[in-house]
Design a protein around this motif. Structure first.
Motif, mmCIF file in Angstrom:
data_model
loop_
_atom_site.group_PDB
_atom_site.id
_atom_site.type_symbol
_atom_site.label_atom_id
_atom_site.label_comp_id
_atom_site.label_asym_id
_atom_site.label_seq_id
_atom_site.Cartn_x
_atom_site.Cartn_y
_atom_site.Cartn_z
ATOM 1 N N ASP A 32 -5.845 -8.228 5.651
ATOM 2 C CA ASP A 32 -4.710 -7.839 6.121
ATOM 3 C C ASP A 32 -3.391 -8.818 6.364
ATOM 4 O O ASP A 32 -2.280 -8.455 5.623
ATOM 5 C CB ASP A 32 -4.776 -6.993 7.079
ATOM 6 C CG ASP A 32 -5.645 -5.405 6.924
ATOM 7 O OD1 ASP A 32 -5.728 -5.222 5.701
ATOM 8 O OD2 ASP A 32 -6.173 -4.940 7.887
ATOM 9 N N LEU A 33 -3.943 -9.828 6.571
ATOM 10 C CA LEU A 33 -3.135 -10.988 7.130
ATOM 11 C C LEU A 33 -2.552 -11.854 5.708
ATOM 12 O O LEU A 33 -1.462 -12.022 5.787
ATOM 13 C CB LEU A 33 -3.712 -12.226 7.947
ATOM 14 C CG LEU A 33 -3.922 -11.733 9.524
ATOM 15 C CD1 LEU A 33 -4.886 -12.592 10.143
ATOM 16 C CD2 LEU A 33 -2.429 -11.584 10.200
ATOM 17 N N LEU A 34 -3.145 -11.546 4.723
ATOM 18 C CA LEU A 34 -2.796 -12.101 3.407
ATOM 19 C C LEU A 34 -1.614 -11.146 2.622
ATOM 20 O O LEU A 34 -0.827 -11.646 1.699
ATOM 21 C CB LEU A 34 -4.147 -12.585 2.569
ATOM 22 C CG LEU A 34 -4.928 -13.640 3.034
ATOM 23 C CD1 LEU A 34 -6.220 -13.601 2.001
ATOM 24 C CD2 LEU A 34 -4.240 -14.733 3.047
ATOM 25 N N GLN A 35 -1.928 -10.108 2.893
ATOM 26 C CA GLN A 35 -0.979 -8.935 2.226
ATOM 27 C C GLN A 35 0.525 -9.428 2.187
ATOM 28 O O GLN A 35 1.208 -9.628 1.388
ATOM 29 C CB GLN A 35 -1.317 -7.697 2.556
ATOM 30 C CG GLN A 35 -2.650 -7.187 2.455
ATOM 31 C CD GLN A 35 -3.062 -7.007 1.128
ATOM 32 O OE1 GLN A 35 -2.189 -6.925 0.229
ATOM 33 N NE2 GLN A 35 -4.269 -6.713 0.835
ATOM 34 N N PRO A 36 0.883 -9.686 3.522
ATOM 35 C CA PRO A 36 2.511 -9.842 3.500
ATOM 36 C C PRO A 36 3.043 -11.345 2.731
ATOM 37 O O PRO A 36 3.881 -11.354 2.027
ATOM 38 C CB PRO A 36 2.742 -10.322 5.055
ATOM 39 C CG PRO A 36 1.927 -9.296 5.743
ATOM 40 C CD PRO A 36 0.697 -9.427 4.813
ATOM 41 N N THR A 37 1.979 -12.314 2.804
ATOM 42 C CA THR A 37 2.303 -13.733 2.221
ATOM 43 C C THR A 37 2.149 -13.221 0.714
ATOM 44 O O THR A 37 3.146 -13.791 -0.103
ATOM 45 C CB THR A 37 1.466 -14.623 2.570
ATOM 46 O OG1 THR A 37 1.500 -14.788 3.998
ATOM 47 C CG2 THR A 37 1.732 -16.013 1.963
ATOM 48 N N ILE A 38 1.522 -12.421 -0.051
ATOM 49 C CA ILE A 38 1.335 -12.406 -1.213
ATOM 50 C C ILE A 38 2.725 -11.404 -1.725
ATOM 51 O O ILE A 38 3.122 -11.633 -2.739
ATOM 52 C CB ILE A 38 -0.069 -11.495 -1.410
ATOM 53 C CG1 ILE A 38 -1.285 -12.310 -1.267
ATOM 54 C CG2 ILE A 38 -0.039 -10.980 -3.009
ATOM 55 C CD1 ILE A 38 -2.585 -11.753 -1.529
ATOM 56 N N MET A 39 3.163 -10.464 -0.747
ATOM 57 C CA MET A 39 4.180 -9.685 -1.007
ATOM 58 C C MET A 39 5.442 -10.719 -1.110
ATOM 59 O O MET A 39 6.339 -10.213 -1.997
ATOM 60 C CB MET A 39 4.214 -8.543 0.089
ATOM 61 C CG MET A 39 5.512 -7.608 -0.335
ATOM 62 S SD MET A 39 5.496 -6.357 0.914
ATOM 63 C CE MET A 39 4.021 -5.539 0.745
ATOM 64 N N GLN A 40 5.416 -11.578 -0.419
ATOM 65 C CA GLN A 40 6.519 -12.609 -0.287
ATOM 66 C C GLN A 40 6.533 -13.286 -1.638
ATOM 67 O O GLN A 40 7.630 -13.565 -2.344
ATOM 68 C CB GLN A 40 6.556 -13.503 0.801
ATOM 69 C CG GLN A 40 7.464 -14.638 0.933
ATOM 70 C CD GLN A 40 7.007 -15.757 1.764
ATOM 71 O OE1 GLN A 40 6.448 -15.632 2.948
ATOM 72 N NE2 GLN A 40 7.509 -17.055 1.701
ATOM 73 N N SER A 57 -0.083 -10.275 -11.590
ATOM 74 C CA SER A 57 -1.394 -11.099 -11.088
ATOM 75 C C SER A 57 -1.456 -10.666 -9.435
ATOM 76 O O SER A 57 -2.666 -10.684 -9.124
ATOM 77 C CB SER A 57 -0.929 -12.720 -11.348
ATOM 78 O OG SER A 57 -0.999 -12.638 -12.608
ATOM 79 N N TYR A 58 -0.430 -10.930 -8.784
ATOM 80 C CA TYR A 58 -0.462 -10.747 -7.384
ATOM 81 C C TYR A 58 -0.972 -9.408 -6.873
ATOM 82 O O TYR A 58 -1.341 -9.221 -5.805
ATOM 83 C CB TYR A 58 0.958 -11.257 -6.735
ATOM 84 C CG TYR A 58 0.933 -12.928 -6.696
ATOM 85 C CD1 TYR A 58 0.042 -13.707 -5.757
ATOM 86 C CD2 TYR A 58 1.845 -13.584 -7.279
ATOM 87 C CE1 TYR A 58 0.085 -14.964 -5.470
ATOM 88 C CE2 TYR A 58 1.803 -14.937 -7.189
ATOM 89 C CZ TYR A 58 0.799 -15.517 -6.339
ATOM 90 O OH TYR A 58 0.926 -17.005 -6.103
ATOM 91 N N ALA A 59 -0.267 -8.499 -7.642
ATOM 92 C CA ALA A 59 -0.568 -7.121 -7.291
ATOM 93 C C ALA A 59 -1.999 -6.740 -7.606
ATOM 94 O O ALA A 59 -2.735 -6.123 -6.617
ATOM 95 C CB ALA A 59 0.208 -6.061 -8.156
ATOM 96 N N ILE A 60 -2.884 -7.442 -8.426
ATOM 97 C CA ILE A 60 -4.098 -7.347 -8.893
ATOM 98 C C ILE A 60 -4.782 -7.920 -7.439
ATOM 99 O O ILE A 60 -6.047 -7.237 -7.134
ATOM 100 C CB ILE A 60 -4.645 -7.962 -10.064
ATOM 101 C CG1 ILE A 60 -3.950 -7.107 -11.262
ATOM 102 C CG2 ILE A 60 -6.284 -7.810 -10.048
ATOM 103 C CD1 ILE A 60 -4.241 -7.698 -12.529
ATOM 104 N N ILE A 63 -4.841 -5.722 -4.628
ATOM 105 C CA ILE A 63 -5.779 -4.722 -4.579
ATOM 106 C C ILE A 63 -7.184 -5.021 -4.147
ATOM 107 O O ILE A 63 -7.974 -4.329 -3.487
ATOM 108 C CB ILE A 63 -5.769 -3.956 -5.998
ATOM 109 C CG1 ILE A 63 -4.276 -3.406 -6.208
ATOM 110 C CG2 ILE A 63 -6.925 -2.783 -6.144
ATOM 111 C CD1 ILE A 63 -4.053 -2.898 -7.516
ATOM 112 N N VAL A 64 -7.564 -6.460 -4.839
ATOM 113 C CA VAL A 64 -9.011 -6.813 -4.664
ATOM 114 C C VAL A 64 -9.064 -7.291 -3.050
ATOM 115 O O VAL A 64 -10.265 -6.748 -2.449
ATOM 116 C CB VAL A 64 -9.257 -7.735 -5.507
ATOM 117 C CG1 VAL A 64 -10.653 -8.591 -5.099
ATOM 118 C CG2 VAL A 64 -9.332 -7.758 -6.975
ATOM 119 N N LEU A 65 -8.133 -7.875 -2.579
ATOM 120 C CA LEU A 65 -8.333 -8.194 -1.170
ATOM 121 C C LEU A 65 -8.240 -6.771 -0.167
ATOM 122 O O LEU A 65 -8.993 -6.774 0.677
ATOM 123 C CB LEU A 65 -6.960 -8.887 -0.501
ATOM 124 C CG LEU A 65 -6.645 -10.293 -1.160
ATOM 125 C CD1 LEU A 65 -5.613 -10.926 -0.811
ATOM 126 C CD2 LEU A 65 -8.169 -11.128 -0.893
#
Length: 579
Positions: A32-40, A57-60, A63-65
């Motif tokens: 969950d903590l990685l999601q906002p950074t990936i969104m950034q 790529s980051y969207a996939i 989803i995996v995370l």
């Protein structure tokens, strides 16, 4: 602290899944903590530069995370639930055993209502708190700490906002948690009172209806229920006030982040994605704090419950282990200056009792209501322990024997014929677990209970309802006597067990007592002289003391009080043929 250490003993058998549950939650939190950074990255590197390959790529990856995090969360829920449910089950089992060994005096002091609340509501509260600790209390602090660390490295320009709002929120949380703990302790005490009155009224519903006191009892219950309602409302108000106050502070933080962030974007210090990521992390930080609040609130409610449960384990119960076992007794019983009081400084219910009963003798006990007759009998199997003096069996103090071995030598039919839901056979087996049908029929004949049992199609397998409400009072008394008879103990105690029995049945039972129990020492309490006039000794009780002792003929000749009772019962037809 001692209560927590005691709880840890119940967690210990499930220690590995107790460790596994929070570890799985760590996986979910990390994802969950990685999601906002990936969104950034999606915003600043993909959308801002119009590079769809980066977005996809980051969207996939997101989803995996998310799937990995979901697996960790579900695993944590499963294992934490397993720990909570099993610990609660073990607690209830041990509480039931401990409460079973409470002395009658201690059980009366604690109260039935409180015992029921502890076995149900308090254990459930502990179960819920334990599950939340393994799930949310791991998630909340980790989410908070992880989000703060990430903000420090990715949005340091906005970090000062956290330095302002986080301490304010933590002060609020601590204050509300301490206050709510005090309220919830009072809530549990109020639940005890509700359970006590409910238990009392359900047990006495026939009396309430007979005197048409439903409205008065309802008014009393409403008063107690209103107090519980008010306490619950106060507790909910605490929670209700905390949530909007917290959200107001959070919204101020978001406004500050947008304000400062826009300024930083204009000067090129940060990108837009950083602001959005900070807002998401701010929500995660606040979410982590609020989750921690929920757990702390639940813990605040559970701590009083845990203390009450621990209190039950520390109540001194009946002794389970003594130096001697009692075997192969003759049945000789001696009371030496025996006194008993329910309270240390209270008035003695029985006072300075001295008498001796030879093995195989029958003792009748008579007297007005409230003179201590039933209490005297309860002292023999140590349902209550004497306050002063000694009771001896075959010359040895009963305090020196294990309770189990002592009570194996005694069969007891109480004044109130309490039977359990189940078959007649299962109730009789309380007296003798290995009894076969022949034994049951013989005991039922002795209590003149076969007379109605044989009318049932399934006879001894006939099912009794809760409290044996499908039997009359006399039928219940006869079954209670049969349960005592089937034990074939050396000492038989019958506490006014024919008060609801018809005259013919009483005469039959009396004849069986005279002819079938010559080897047993019998103690018979009765309000009717006819029931006990064949006894080897008759004890006349008055105001907790012995006011006469001897045979029926001796007391008639020497005791005025006994003679008056006899004459009154003879005039009213209360004296049966002595044959």
């Amino acid at each position: 602290m001692k209560a927590i250490k005691h709880l840890m003993q119940y967690i210990k058998p499930y220690i590995w899944i107790t460790i596994l549950a929070p570890l799985l939650m760590v996986i979910e939190v990390f994802m969950d903590l990685l999601q906002p950074t990936i969104m950034q990255f999606i915003i600043d590197e993909g959308i801002a530069k119009n590079d769809m390959s980066i977005v996809i790529s980051y969207a996939i990856i997101m989803i995996v995370l998310a799937i990995i995090g979901l697996g960790g969360g579900l695993g944590c829920i499963y294992f934490s639930s397993k720990v909570g449910v099993h610990v609660a089950t073990d607690l209830r089992k041990d509480l039931y055993e401990v409460m079973s060994y409470f002395s009658t005096k201690k059980r009366d002091e604690v109260g039935t209502g409180k015992l029921i609340t502890i076995m149900t509501s308090d254990v459930e509260m502990i179960q819920r708190a334990l599950m939340m600790l393994l799930r949310i209390f791991v998630r909340g602090p980790l989410m908070f700490i992880g989000a703060v660390i990430i903000v420090w490295f990715t949005a340091r320009e906005l970090f000062n906002i956290l330095l302002v709002i986080v301490p304010i929120l933590m002060i609020l949380i601590i204050t509300f948690t301490i206050y709510s703990g005090k309220i919830f302790r009072k809530v549990q005490q109020s639940v005890d009172r509700v359970n006590e009155m409910l238990s009392e009224n359900l047990a006495g519903i026939r009396v309430i209806k007979a005197f048409h006191r439903m409205k008065e009892q309802m008014d009393k219950f409403l008063q107690i229920n209103k107090k519980l309602t008010k306490l619950n409302q106060n507790a909910n108000m605490v929670m209700g006030f905390l949530n909007p106050l917290t959200m107001w502070i959070v919204n101020l933080g978001i406004v500050a982040a947008l304000w400062i962030g826009v300024i930083q974007v204009e000067i090129g210090a940060i990108q837009i994605g950083v602001i959005l990521a900070f807002v998401n992390y701010l929500n995660l930080i606040i979410g982590g704090l609020m989750m921690s609040v929920m757990v702390l609130m639940q813990v605040a409610r559970a701590v009083p419950s845990l203390d009450r449960v621990y209190e039950m384990f520390n109540i001194e119960g009946e002794e389970r282990h003594q130096k001697q076992d009692l075997h192969d007794i003759k049945g000789d019983v001696t009371f030496e200056n025996v006194s008993f009081s329910y309270n240390e400084n209270g008035e003695n219910i029985v006072d300075q009792l001295n008498f001796h009963v030879n093995a195989g003798e029958t003792v009748g006990i008579i007297g007005m209501t409230g003179t201590g007759k039933s209490t005297l009998l309860k002292l023999i199997p140590r349902l209550y322990d004497v306050s002063k003096g000694k009771i001896k069996i075959d010359g040895k103090d009963i305090q020196s024997f294990t309770l189990e071995s002592l009570r194996k030598q005694i069969a007891f039919a109480p004044q109130k014929a309490l039977l359990f839901a189940g078959s007649i056979a299962s109730n009789l087996k309380f007296g003798s677990p290995n009894a076969v049908k022949e034994d049951m029929h013989h005991a039922l004949d002795q209590a003149n209970a076969m007379e109605f049992v044989e009318k049932y199609d399934d006879q001894v397998e006939h099912e009794l309802s809760f409290g044996a409400k499908n039997l009359s009072g006399g039928q219940k008394q006869r079954l209670a006597m049969a349960r005592a008879f089937i034990k074939d103990a050396k000492i038989l105690i019958l506490d006014d067990t024919t008060s609801a029995v018809d005259t013919i049945s009483e005469k039959i039972i009396k004849n069986h007592l005279i002819n079938d129990f010559k080897e047993q020492t019998l103690f018979i309490v009765s309000s009717k002289i006819a029931t006990i006039q064949h006894a080897d000794q008759i004890i006349l009780m008055d105001d907790g003391r012995i006011h006469g002792i001897g045979t029926h003929d001796e007391l008639l000749a020497t005791n005025e009080e006994y003679r008056e009772i006899y004459l009154l019962q003879q005039q009213s037809g209360g004296v049966l043929d002595a044959e």
